[in-house]
Design a protein around this motif. Structure first.
Motif, PDB file in Angstrom:
ATOM      1  N   ILE A  15      39.159  47.362  43.585  1.00 39.89           N
ATOM      2  CA  ILE A  15      40.297  46.953  42.767  1.00 39.89           C
ATOM      3  C   ILE A  15      39.850  46.915  41.315  1.00 39.89           C
ATOM      4  CG2 ILE A  15      42.089  45.193  42.435  1.00 39.89           C
ATOM      5  CD1 ILE A  15      42.004  46.359  45.304  1.00 39.89           C
ATOM      6  N   GLU A  16      40.594  47.576  40.442  1.00 43.75           N
ATOM      7  CA  GLU A  16      40.285  47.539  39.011  1.00 43.75           C
ATOM      8  C   GLU A  16      40.691  46.181  38.430  1.00 43.75           C
ATOM      9  OE1 GLU A  16      38.827  47.750  35.984  1.00 43.75           O
ATOM     10  OE2 GLU A  16      38.819  49.891  36.480  1.00 43.75           O
ATOM     11  N   LEU A  17      39.711  45.451  37.883  1.00 44.94           N
ATOM     12  CA  LEU A  17      40.012  44.138  37.295  1.00 44.94           C
ATOM     13  C   LEU A  17      39.843  44.118  35.786  1.00 44.94           C
ATOM     14  CD1 LEU A  17      38.307  41.637  39.795  1.00 44.94           C
ATOM     15  CD2 LEU A  17      40.677  42.427  39.746  1.00 44.94           C
ATOM     16  N   GLU A  18      39.186  45.138  35.235  1.00 47.39           N
ATOM     17  CA  GLU A  18      38.846  45.108  33.815  1.00 47.39           C
ATOM     18  C   GLU A  18      39.787  45.946  32.955  1.00 47.39           C
ATOM     19  OE1 GLU A  18      36.446  43.153  32.871  1.00 47.39           O
ATOM     20  OE2 GLU A  18      35.843  42.685  34.925  1.00 47.39           O
ATOM     21  N   GLY A  19      40.345  46.993  33.548  1.00 44.15           N
ATOM     22  CA  GLY A  19      41.084  47.983  32.759  1.00 44.15           C
ATOM     23  C   GLY A  19      42.246  47.376  31.992  1.00 44.15           C
ATOM     24  N   SER A  20      42.316  47.650  30.699  1.00 41.40           N
ATOM     25  CA  SER A  20      43.402  47.073  29.899  1.00 41.40           C
ATOM     26  C   SER A  20      44.732  47.733  30.252  1.00 41.40           C
ATOM     27  CB  SER A  20      43.099  47.232  28.409  1.00 41.40           C
ATOM     28  OG  SER A  20      42.943  48.599  28.089  1.00 41.40           O
ATOM     29  N   LEU A  21      44.690  48.952  30.801  1.00 44.59           N
ATOM     30  CA  LEU A  21      45.921  49.641  31.193  1.00 44.59           C
ATOM     31  C   LEU A  21      46.054  49.762  32.706  1.00 44.59           C
ATOM     32  CD1 LEU A  21      45.787  52.589  28.626  1.00 44.59           C
ATOM     33  CD2 LEU A  21      47.297  50.603  28.551  1.00 44.59           C
ATOM     34  N   THR A  22      44.975  49.533  33.430  1.00 50.35           N
ATOM     35  CA  THR A  22      44.950  49.882  34.849  1.00 50.35           C
ATOM     36  C   THR A  22      44.631  48.689  35.756  1.00 50.35           C
ATOM     37  OG1 THR A  22      42.648  50.523  34.565  1.00 50.35           O
ATOM     38  CG2 THR A  22      44.291  52.283  34.459  1.00 50.35           C
TER      39      THR A  22
ATOM     40  N   ASP B 250      57.396  38.648  38.885  1.00 47.76           N
ATOM     41  CA  ASP B 250      58.227  38.729  40.085  1.00 47.76           C
ATOM     42  C   ASP B 250      58.949  40.066  40.128  1.00 47.76           C
ATOM     43  OD1 ASP B 250      60.700  38.651  38.821  1.00 47.76           O
ATOM     44  OD2 ASP B 250      61.100  36.561  39.316  1.00 47.76           O
ATOM     45  N   ALA B 251      59.716  40.274  41.189  1.00 52.25           N
ATOM     46  CA  ALA B 251      60.409  41.549  41.391  1.00 52.25           C
ATOM     47  C   ALA B 251      61.885  41.277  41.670  1.00 52.25           C
ATOM     48  CB  ALA B 251      59.765  42.317  42.541  1.00 52.25           C
ATOM     49  N   SER B 252      62.439  40.284  40.915  1.00 49.88           N
ATOM     50  CA  SER B 252      63.850  39.961  41.146  1.00 49.88           C
ATOM     51  C   SER B 252      64.763  41.108  40.693  1.00 49.88           C
ATOM     52  CB  SER B 252      64.232  38.641  40.475  1.00 49.88           C
ATOM     53  OG  SER B 252      63.840  38.661  39.127  1.00 49.88           O
ATOM     54  N   ASP B 253      64.220  42.024  39.863  1.00 48.29           N
ATOM     55  CA  ASP B 253      65.005  43.212  39.493  1.00 48.29           C
ATOM     56  C   ASP B 253      65.236  44.120  40.707  1.00 48.29           C
ATOM     57  OD1 ASP B 253      62.217  43.612  39.442  1.00 48.29           O
ATOM     58  OD2 ASP B 253      62.419  45.417  38.208  1.00 48.29           O
TER      59      ASP B 253
ATOM     60  N   ALA C  59      47.513  57.041  44.274  1.00 51.19           N
ATOM     61  CA  ALA C  59      47.932  57.777  43.087  1.00 51.19           C
ATOM     62  C   ALA C  59      48.446  56.803  42.032  1.00 51.19           C
ATOM     63  CB  ALA C  59      48.981  58.812  43.471  1.00 51.19           C
ATOM     64  N   ARG C  60      49.696  56.916  41.691  1.00 48.46           N
ATOM     65  CA  ARG C  60      50.222  56.081  40.617  1.00 48.46           C
ATOM     66  C   ARG C  60      50.861  54.812  41.178  1.00 48.46           C
ATOM     67  NH1 ARG C  60      50.106  59.247  35.843  1.00 48.46           N
ATOM     68  NH2 ARG C  60      51.725  58.034  34.822  1.00 48.46           N
ATOM     69  N   GLY C  61      51.351  53.955  40.280  1.00 51.53           N
ATOM     70  CA  GLY C  61      51.829  52.651  40.703  1.00 51.53           C
ATOM     71  C   GLY C  61      53.333  52.491  40.654  1.00 51.53           C
ATOM     72  N   ASN C  62      53.798  51.280  40.985  1.00 49.37           N
ATOM     73  CA  ASN C  62      55.216  50.955  40.814  1.00 49.37           C
ATOM     74  C   ASN C  62      55.411  49.623  40.079  1.00 49.37           C
ATOM     75  OD1 ASN C  62      54.473  49.175  42.832  1.00 49.37           O
ATOM     76  ND2 ASN C  62      56.259  49.558  44.118  1.00 49.37           N
ATOM     77  N   ALA C  63      54.276  49.020  39.651  1.00 44.13           N
ATOM     78  CA  ALA C  63      54.369  47.778  38.872  1.00 44.13           C
ATOM     79  C   ALA C  63      53.676  47.991  37.525  1.00 44.13           C
ATOM     80  CB  ALA C  63      53.729  46.620  39.619  1.00 44.13           C
ATOM     81  N   GLY C  64      52.486  48.560  37.562  1.00 44.59           N
ATOM     82  CA  GLY C  64      51.854  49.094  36.361  1.00 44.59           C
ATOM     83  C   GLY C  64      51.846  50.608  36.519  1.00 44.59           C
ATOM     84  N   VAL C  65      51.339  51.299  35.490  1.00 44.72           N
ATOM     85  CA  VAL C  65      51.303  52.767  35.583  1.00 44.72           C
ATOM     86  C   VAL C  65      50.521  53.196  36.824  1.00 44.72           C
ATOM     87  CG1 VAL C  65      50.551  54.901  34.440  1.00 44.72           C
ATOM     88  CG2 VAL C  65      51.457  53.008  33.079  1.00 44.72           C
ATOM     89  N   MET C  66      49.404  52.487  37.053  1.00 46.35           N
ATOM     90  CA  MET C  66      48.521  52.864  38.156  1.00 46.35           C
ATOM     91  C   MET C  66      48.461  51.812  39.257  1.00 46.35           C
ATOM     92  SD  MET C  66      47.603  55.765  37.058  1.00 46.35           S
ATOM     93  CE  MET C  66      46.337  56.227  38.237  1.00 46.35           C
ATOM     94  N   ALA C  67      49.251  50.754  39.166  1.00 44.05           N
ATOM     95  CA  ALA C  67      49.108  49.642  40.122  1.00 44.05           C
ATOM     96  C   ALA C  67      50.379  49.407  40.921  1.00 44.05           C
ATOM     97  CB  ALA C  67      48.716  48.370  39.381  1.00 44.05           C
ATOM     98  N   GLU C  68      50.170  49.174  42.195  1.00 44.95           N
ATOM     99  CA  GLU C  68      51.276  48.838  43.105  1.00 44.95           C
ATOM    100  C   GLU C  68      51.556  47.339  42.994  1.00 44.95           C
ATOM    101  OE1 GLU C  68      52.830  47.000  46.541  1.00 44.95           O
ATOM    102  OE2 GLU C  68      50.706  46.899  46.010  1.00 44.95           O
ATOM    103  N   PHE C  69      52.780  46.926  43.250  1.00 46.82           N
ATOM    104  CA  PHE C  69      53.207  45.541  42.979  1.00 46.82           C
ATOM    105  C   PHE C  69      52.339  44.478  43.645  1.00 46.82           C
ATOM    106  CE2 PHE C  69      55.528  41.678  43.994  1.00 46.82           C
ATOM    107  CZ  PHE C  69      55.967  41.282  42.746  1.00 46.82           C
ATOM    108  N   ASN C  70      52.114  44.568  44.954  1.00 44.79           N
ATOM    109  CA  ASN C  70      51.402  43.485  45.668  1.00 44.79           C
ATOM    110  C   ASN C  70      49.986  43.284  45.138  1.00 44.79           C
ATOM    111  OD1 ASN C  70      53.562  42.876  47.284  1.00 44.79           O
ATOM    112  ND2 ASN C  70      52.816  44.003  49.070  1.00 44.79           N
TER     113      ASN C  70
END
Ligand SMILES: [Ca+2]
Length: 306
Positions: free
Chosen positions: A258-265, A77-80, A156-167
């Protein structure tokens, strides 16, 4: 002019509240249904928040609750960012929860889409769980969906993961189903949300406009999407902005997966701007916005509210 019929799929959420306010009072849009999905906070809380907004605006637009968790991964979640309740900071009246539709959001969307004379535009501004379930359960709805304009992803880069946007990060498998659907799709993501900023003087201006402006001003005091001084990021309203005022945006057509396999992405929207994959573009990607035009547009929209 025929109003454009839309369904908003949402997880309110402070920036969702801005998007919903604009959509409800714009003369070009006919909001047929609001569906809720677990995202910024739990399904119970986001549904309560959607009903609080309907009570505030005095609108009887049907609201249906949908998925209470992502398809496969554990819920985040994004309660922060949005606070414990998802929409704290304003003293809303108790909503009429008995007005909440008894049916699941997916069934409510199915009925609305199949019964509509004009094809429906879907505007998802939360994780894509409900839309993925809809496409899996009722694939025939594609024929009467005009397009999907969603808030999510990033070139480009993310806001939930390094490369992933929250939604997208919240439910990557659902996003994959939606991006692979073949439905005309526009992605208004972080490239835009990070530039669509509201500063303290803008908030102050909103506060003085009307009840809605005052309500948003109060919510903004608690919102942690950006800083009050450095600019609050108005992610979700940019999808509505694209529907109503596409001239504010620069877009490119690109293949997106959509990247589904990447351990970091995992959950990254891989946007093939240079056609490395050789795949045909499947998404119109918003890559830039005029921030001044956006801010002026937003203020003009809130002027139309109560
Ligand atoms: Ca949202």
């Amino acid at each position: 002019m025929n109003k454009r019929p839309i369904i908003i799929d949402t997880d309110p959420g402070i920036d969702d509240a801005v998007a919903i306010a604009i959509a409800l009072y714009d003369e070009q849009l006919d909001v047929r249904l609001i569906t809720t999905v677990a995202g910024n906070v739990s399904l119970e809380k986001v549904t309560y928040n959607a009903m609080r907004l309907m009570k505030f605006f005095g609108k009887d637009i049907p609201v249906a609750a949908g998925a209470d968790r992502p398809l496969i991964k554990e819920a985040i979640d994004a309660s922060d960012i949005h606070g414990e309740t998802g929409m704290g900071g304003y003293d809303f009246e108790e909503p009429d929860m008995d007005k909440l539709l008894k049916e699941h959001a997916v069934n409510a969307m199915y009925k609305e889409i199949t019964n509509s004379v004009q094809p429906i535009t879907l505007v998802p501004i939360g994780p894509l769980t409900n839309i993925a379930l809809l496409l899996r359960m009722y694939p025939e709805v594609k024929d009467n969906i005009h397009e999907i304009v969603l808030m999510g992803g990033s070139t480009a880069r993310g806001n939930a993961g390094v490369m992933a946007e929250f939604n997208i990060f919240a439910d990557p498998e659902a996003a994959k189903i939606v991006f692979d659907s073949g439905i005309s799709l526009t992605m208004v993501g972080l490239d835009i949300g990070l530039k669509a900023l509201i500063y303290p003087e803008d908030s102050q201006q909103l506060k003085e406009l009307n009840r809605t402006g005052d309500m948003l001003y109060q919510l903004f005091q608690r919102y942690r999407g950006g800083g009050l001084k450095t600019g609050l990021k108005m992610y979700d309203s940019t999808a509505i902005g694209y529907l109503l005022n596409p001239d504010m945006f620069e877009t490119v057509d690109a293949f997106v997966d959509i990247e589904l396999e990447g351990s970091l992405t995992k959950g990254c929207t891989v946007v093939d701007l240079k056609n490395y994959t050789g795949n045909k573009p499947n998404v119109t990607v918003a890559v830039d916005i005029d921030p001044v035009q956006y801010k002026d547009w937003l203020i003009e929209c809130i002027k139309k509210c109560i």
